[in-house]
Scaffold this active site. Structure first.
Site, PDB file in Angstrom:
ATOM      1  N   CYS A 172      -4.649 -31.647   1.590  1.00 18.45           N
ATOM      2  CA  CYS A 172      -5.766 -32.112   2.416  1.00 18.45           C
ATOM      3  C   CYS A 172      -7.043 -32.241   1.597  1.00 18.45           C
ATOM      4  O   CYS A 172      -7.163 -31.686   0.515  1.00 18.45           O
ATOM      5  CB  CYS A 172      -6.006 -31.136   3.554  1.00 18.45           C
ATOM      6  SG  CYS A 172      -4.513 -30.664   4.435  1.00 18.45           S
ATOM      7  N   ARG A 219      -4.896 -37.641  -2.944  1.00 21.63           N
ATOM      8  CA  ARG A 219      -4.248 -36.362  -2.690  1.00 21.63           C
ATOM      9  C   ARG A 219      -3.073 -36.495  -1.723  1.00 21.63           C
ATOM     10  O   ARG A 219      -2.284 -35.562  -1.577  1.00 21.63           O
ATOM     11  CB  ARG A 219      -5.259 -35.376  -2.109  1.00 21.63           C
ATOM     12  CG  ARG A 219      -6.413 -35.088  -3.054  1.00 21.63           C
ATOM     13  CD  ARG A 219      -7.626 -34.570  -2.318  1.00 21.63           C
ATOM     14  NE  ARG A 219      -7.511 -33.187  -1.940  1.00 21.63           N
ATOM     15  CZ  ARG A 219      -8.029 -32.167  -2.619  1.00 21.63           C
ATOM     16  NH1 ARG A 219      -8.673 -32.396  -3.732  1.00 21.63           N
ATOM     17  NH2 ARG A 219      -7.896 -30.940  -2.207  1.00 21.63           N
ATOM     18  N   TRP A 277      -2.711 -33.460   5.366  1.00 24.69           N
ATOM     19  CA  TRP A 277      -1.286 -33.595   5.081  1.00 24.69           C
ATOM     20  C   TRP A 277      -0.592 -32.499   5.882  1.00 24.69           C
ATOM     21  O   TRP A 277      -0.842 -31.319   5.685  1.00 24.69           O
ATOM     22  CB  TRP A 277      -0.995 -33.434   3.585  1.00 24.69           C
ATOM     23  CG  TRP A 277       0.461 -33.623   3.282  1.00 24.69           C
ATOM     24  CD1 TRP A 277       1.163 -34.784   3.363  1.00 24.69           C
ATOM     25  CD2 TRP A 277       1.396 -32.620   2.879  1.00 24.69           C
ATOM     26  NE1 TRP A 277       2.477 -34.559   3.029  1.00 24.69           N
ATOM     27  CE2 TRP A 277       2.651 -33.253   2.729  1.00 24.69           C
ATOM     28  CE3 TRP A 277       1.291 -31.253   2.627  1.00 24.69           C
ATOM     29  CZ2 TRP A 277       3.794 -32.557   2.332  1.00 24.69           C
ATOM     30  CZ3 TRP A 277       2.434 -30.563   2.232  1.00 24.69           C
ATOM     31  CH2 TRP A 277       3.671 -31.221   2.087  1.00 24.69           C
ATOM     32  N   ASN A 286      -8.390 -26.712   4.749  1.00 25.05           N
ATOM     33  CA  ASN A 286      -7.269 -26.908   3.810  1.00 25.05           C
ATOM     34  C   ASN A 286      -6.591 -25.560   3.649  1.00 25.05           C
ATOM     35  O   ASN A 286      -7.280 -24.546   3.554  1.00 25.05           O
ATOM     36  CB  ASN A 286      -7.769 -27.321   2.419  1.00 25.05           C
ATOM     37  CG  ASN A 286      -8.307 -28.727   2.397  1.00 25.05           C
ATOM     38  OD1 ASN A 286      -8.281 -29.412   3.406  1.00 25.05           O
ATOM     39  ND2 ASN A 286      -8.803 -29.137   1.247  1.00 25.05           N
ATOM     40  N   GLY A 287      -5.269 -25.546   3.522  1.00 26.55           N
ATOM     41  CA  GLY A 287      -4.562 -24.281   3.308  1.00 26.55           C
ATOM     42  C   GLY A 287      -3.695 -23.926   4.500  1.00 26.55           C
ATOM     43  O   GLY A 287      -3.485 -24.751   5.395  1.00 26.55           O
ATOM     44  N   GLU A 328      11.638 -20.607 -20.246  1.00 19.21           N
ATOM     45  CA  GLU A 328      10.286 -21.127 -20.086  1.00 19.21           C
ATOM     46  C   GLU A 328       9.246 -20.029 -20.352  1.00 19.21           C
ATOM     47  O   GLU A 328       8.224 -20.264 -21.008  1.00 19.21           O
ATOM     48  CB  GLU A 328      10.128 -21.714 -18.674  1.00 19.21           C
ATOM     49  CG  GLU A 328       8.737 -22.087 -18.236  1.00 19.21           C
ATOM     50  CD  GLU A 328       8.054 -23.159 -19.093  1.00 19.21           C
ATOM     51  OE1 GLU A 328       8.690 -23.688 -20.018  1.00 19.21           O
ATOM     52  OE2 GLU A 328       6.866 -23.415 -18.848  1.00 19.21           O
ATOM     53  N   LYS A 341       6.407 -20.249 -23.200  1.00 20.99           N
ATOM     54  CA  LYS A 341       4.969 -20.113 -22.891  1.00 20.99           C
ATOM     55  C   LYS A 341       4.336 -19.060 -23.795  1.00 20.99           C
ATOM     56  O   LYS A 341       3.263 -19.269 -24.349  1.00 20.99           O
ATOM     57  CB  LYS A 341       4.746 -19.672 -21.434  1.00 20.99           C
ATOM     58  CG  LYS A 341       4.861 -20.676 -20.332  1.00 20.99           C
ATOM     59  CD  LYS A 341       3.815 -21.727 -20.235  1.00 20.99           C
ATOM     60  CE  LYS A 341       4.139 -22.889 -21.117  1.00 20.99           C
ATOM     61  NZ  LYS A 341       4.940 -23.949 -20.572  1.00 20.99           N
ATOM     62  N   GLU A 362       4.111 -20.237 -27.538  1.00 21.63           N
ATOM     63  CA  GLU A 362       3.214 -21.336 -27.913  1.00 21.63           C
ATOM     64  C   GLU A 362       1.738 -20.974 -27.811  1.00 21.63           C
ATOM     65  O   GLU A 362       0.937 -21.507 -28.568  1.00 21.63           O
ATOM     66  CB  GLU A 362       3.549 -22.641 -27.176  1.00 21.63           C
ATOM     67  CG  GLU A 362       3.340 -22.689 -25.704  1.00 21.63           C
ATOM     68  CD  GLU A 362       3.654 -24.094 -25.133  1.00 21.63           C
ATOM     69  OE1 GLU A 362       3.893 -24.162 -23.937  1.00 21.63           O
ATOM     70  OE2 GLU A 362       3.654 -25.100 -25.871  1.00 21.63           O
ATOM     71  N   HIS A 364      26.318  -9.769 -25.763  1.00 27.41           N
ATOM     72  CA  HIS A 364      27.003 -10.574 -26.775  1.00 27.41           C
ATOM     73  C   HIS A 364      26.143 -10.786 -28.008  1.00 27.41           C
ATOM     74  O   HIS A 364      26.349 -11.736 -28.756  1.00 27.41           O
ATOM     75  CB  HIS A 364      27.430 -11.910 -26.160  1.00 27.41           C
ATOM     76  CG  HIS A 364      28.351 -11.713 -24.998  1.00 27.41           C
ATOM     77  ND1 HIS A 364      29.678 -11.378 -25.129  1.00 27.41           N
ATOM     78  CD2 HIS A 364      28.116 -11.750 -23.661  1.00 27.41           C
ATOM     79  CE1 HIS A 364      30.221 -11.237 -23.936  1.00 27.41           C
ATOM     80  NE2 HIS A 364      29.285 -11.455 -23.027  1.00 27.41           N
ATOM     81  N   LYS A 393      -0.555 -32.175 -26.937  1.00 22.93           N
ATOM     82  CA  LYS A 393      -0.195 -32.294 -25.524  1.00 22.93           C
ATOM     83  C   LYS A 393       0.898 -33.334 -25.335  1.00 22.93           C
ATOM     84  O   LYS A 393       1.807 -33.156 -24.524  1.00 22.93           O
ATOM     85  CB  LYS A 393      -1.443 -32.670 -24.712  1.00 22.93           C
ATOM     86  CG  LYS A 393      -1.209 -32.735 -23.219  1.00 22.93           C
ATOM     87  CD  LYS A 393      -0.909 -31.360 -22.643  1.00 22.93           C
ATOM     88  CE  LYS A 393      -0.516 -31.405 -21.181  1.00 22.93           C
ATOM     89  NZ  LYS A 393       0.229 -30.194 -20.784  1.00 22.93           N
TER      90      LYS A 393
END
Ligand code: M6R
Length: 604
Positions: free
Chosen positions: A2, A27, A74, A98-99, A477, A481, A484, A500, A599
């Protein structure tokens, strides 16, 4: 996702509200509305559908006044219909939101018991009633707002008009952003800097829990405890408004916090809130024999998570391959395959080459990308957009969860198209997905605990990440993170692989991060943890409350909200991102531009 605009102005407000709402169209929304103060009374206009429908209503019934609020909605609670469109009115109060208010059902019962009746199916209307009722006993609007906010659980950004208060718009934020704009003799609030962009570039970002009153004199801001505070003002050009850090120290920190909105916005492209159907625009998965996902880095882990879903839900054979290997392996792909490139930038050289390789061989191609103007977006047969907004931090966060959100919705659509689930199960799954923004916001709530743990992890030379099922790619992941941005060596493993080989690395100097929601695999992961503890290993377990109750002794717990396994990768992502972030901050690393990294990797 929203959008909100609020104006205390000197010019007629209706056109200005519409101008601002048009800038928020990016949005995604399904209805829109505006309200204005006219001679001390509040009048509103609302319409289902696009802003032009609202403009048509305004052409029929013009709205006067120089003070007003506007909203694009939305749907979350209640179908996209005029009666559910914002602003909502109760007595003297008219507001936009919103929320998601989590305790709205119990509040509504309480208010109904007092004889109040509701016109909409929304959670938002409860706030309007609550504030209106509070004003009966606490006439000061700001004090009444504070008392109202204290009753709410969940996420909100609010814009509020109170009948009789001709020169006042109030706002508040928790979990959803809100900015204040300073104009010349005029004041504004908006859901982001773009909303107030047509009127001013002098922006103040509210902090979590802040509430505000704007009038022709300026803004009075209060923190969550109700104490007056000042927040720094920034100059934000309209072009930069999309890529502002706000009050965050780094883009990565902001982008982690952006995830509820980024996922909500992305999901709005794949879920019809009226029918609760999942959409896969441009692809009929019933005609696909095999899904071949190609991607690099974080995007490939999003793909690995998707494999669990496409195979489990849709019974669709799915392979995921790192694009740099795929392109040289000369894979044997049958004509019935769909090649799906997953990429934030849409420009990654290896992923693009893999996509082109498939296209040249007559394989149907699709690109799931965040940059909709990118080469992949243009060259693929089908574009599946993510709507994370620009991601500036080199370490991908909101682009990753948006990819997983879109892929999960696509897996649900595939399951339905292939006859593996019925409409009821589809609705159950899409309803789960619509809960994701709220649950991510909740998992970000563990931030302080994670910050404390990060101080300890920052001293380590090596860190291991473990997970089972779809938590295994999340372990990969998490390790990526950490590597990097903090430059600490980290590896992710499937927890079952521990014995193993990797168990040889376990000692008291090597922290082990275990991602273990209380699902069908929890017991097995708990056994792996016991093996680690028996060898002097230190464990941080990211789990939910049920998991925490069964945590082996000596394990440090980070709590995430309990959720269905289908959405667990989305809900458990933020804690691992925050951990990497705070370790990097602790080490004084350049979080947003880590050494040696770019990036967008447009070379092989
Ligand atoms: O733009 P892409 O999603 O294609 O980028 C792929 C990888 O280069 C990217 O995900 C990289 O691994 C990130 N820096 C991870 O945080």
């Amino acid at each position: 996702m929203c959008g909100i605009i609020g104006i205390v102005g000197v010019e007629p407000v209706a056109d200005r509200l519409i101008d601002s709402l048009k800038r928020l169209e990016y949005r995604g929304y399904d209805s829109a509305g505006v309200a204005a103060m006219v001679d001390g009374h509040v009048e509103r206009r609302r319409a289902q559908g696009k802003i032009r429908a609202l403009e048509a209503v305004l052409a029929q019934e013009p709205l006067a006044g120089t003070v007003g609020i506007g909203h694009t909605r939305w749907a979350t609670h209640g179908a996209p219909a005029e009666r559910n469109a914002h602003p909502h009115t109760a007595g003297r109060v008219t507001l936009v939101h919103n929320g998601i208010i989590e305790n709205y059902a119990e509040l509504r019962e309480e208010l109904r018991a007092e004889g109040r009746s509701f016109q909409s199916d929304t959670d938002t209307e409860v706030i309007a009633h609550l504030l209106d009722r509070t004003l009966e006993t606490i006439p000061d609007p700001l004090k009444a707002l504070k008392a109202t906010l204290d009753r709410l659980t969940g996420a909100y950004a609010l814009g509020i008009l109170v009948q009789g208060e001709k020169d006042l718009v109030m706002g508040a934020r928790r979990g959803s952003p809100l900015v204040v704009g300073h104009g010349r003799g005029e004041m504004f609030i908006g859901s982001d800097a773009l909303a107030v962009g047509p009127f001013t570039n002098r922006i103040v970002y509210l902090d979590e829990g802040d509430f505000v009153a704007i009038d022709h004199q300026g803004a009075r801001i209060f923190d969550a405890a109700g104490q007056p505070v000042t927040r720094p003002e920034r100059m934000v050009s309209p072009a930069a408004a999309l890529v502002e850090k706000g009050n965050y120290r780094h883009f990565m920190e902001k982008e982690i916090h952006d995830q509820p909105e980024a996922c909500q916005h992305t999901l709005s492209a794949y879920i019809d809130p009226v029918t609760a159907a999942a959409k896969a625009p441009g692809v009929d998965f019933a005609k696909v024999d095999k899904l071949q996902i190609v991607a690099c880095g974080t995007a490939s882990y999003a793909g690995m998570i998707a494999r669990y879903l496409f195979e489990r839900l849709a019974d669709l054979p799915c392979e995921v391959e790192i694009a740099s290997e795929f392109r040289y392996r000369r894979p044997a792909l049958a004509p019935g395959a769909l090649a799906l490139a997953v990429s934030q930038s849409g420009e990654t050289a290896d992923t693009l080459a893999a996509l082109r390789w498939c296209k040249e061989r007559g394989i149907q191609t699709a690109a799931l990308v965040n940059n909709h103007e990118s080469t992949m977006a243009r060259e693929a047969d089908v574009l599946f957009p993510t709507h994370a907004g620009p991601e500036i931090g080199v370490a991908s966060t909101k682009a990753f969860t948006s990819q997983v959100a879109a892929l999960t919705a696509l897996a649900v659509a595939a399951a339905r198209q292939r006859g593996r689930i019925d409409a009821a199960e589809e609705a159950r799954l899409t309803t789960l997905l619509m809960e994701v923004p709220r649950l991510i916001a909740q998992s970000i709530g563990a931030e302080d605990e994670i910050k404390a743990i990060a101080a300890d992890i920052a001293r380590a030379r090596d860190v291991l990440y473990l997970g089972r099922g779809a938590m295994y790619p999340l372990a990969l992941e998490g390790a990526l993170k950490l590597k990097e941005i903090s430059y600490i060596h980290a590896e992710g493993y499937a927890a079952g692989e521990l014995k193993h080989g990797p168990i040889a690395l376990v000692d008291e100097a090597t922290p082990i991060i275990v991602i273990a929601p209380s699902d069908e695999l929890f017991e097995k992961t708990a056994s792996n943890m016991s093996e680690v503890i028996a060898r002097g290993g230190r464990i941080v377990m990211i789990t939910d409350e049920a998991g925490a109750r069964h945590a082996p002794e000596g394990v440090r717990v980070v709590l995430a909200p309990a959720c269905d396994p289908v959405i667990a990768p989305l809900v458990f992502a933020a804690p691992i991102q925050l951990l990497a972030y705070y370790v990097a901050v602790q080490k004084g690393a350049d979080v947003d531009q880590p050494r040696n990294l770019a990036k967008s990797v447009t070379v092989e």
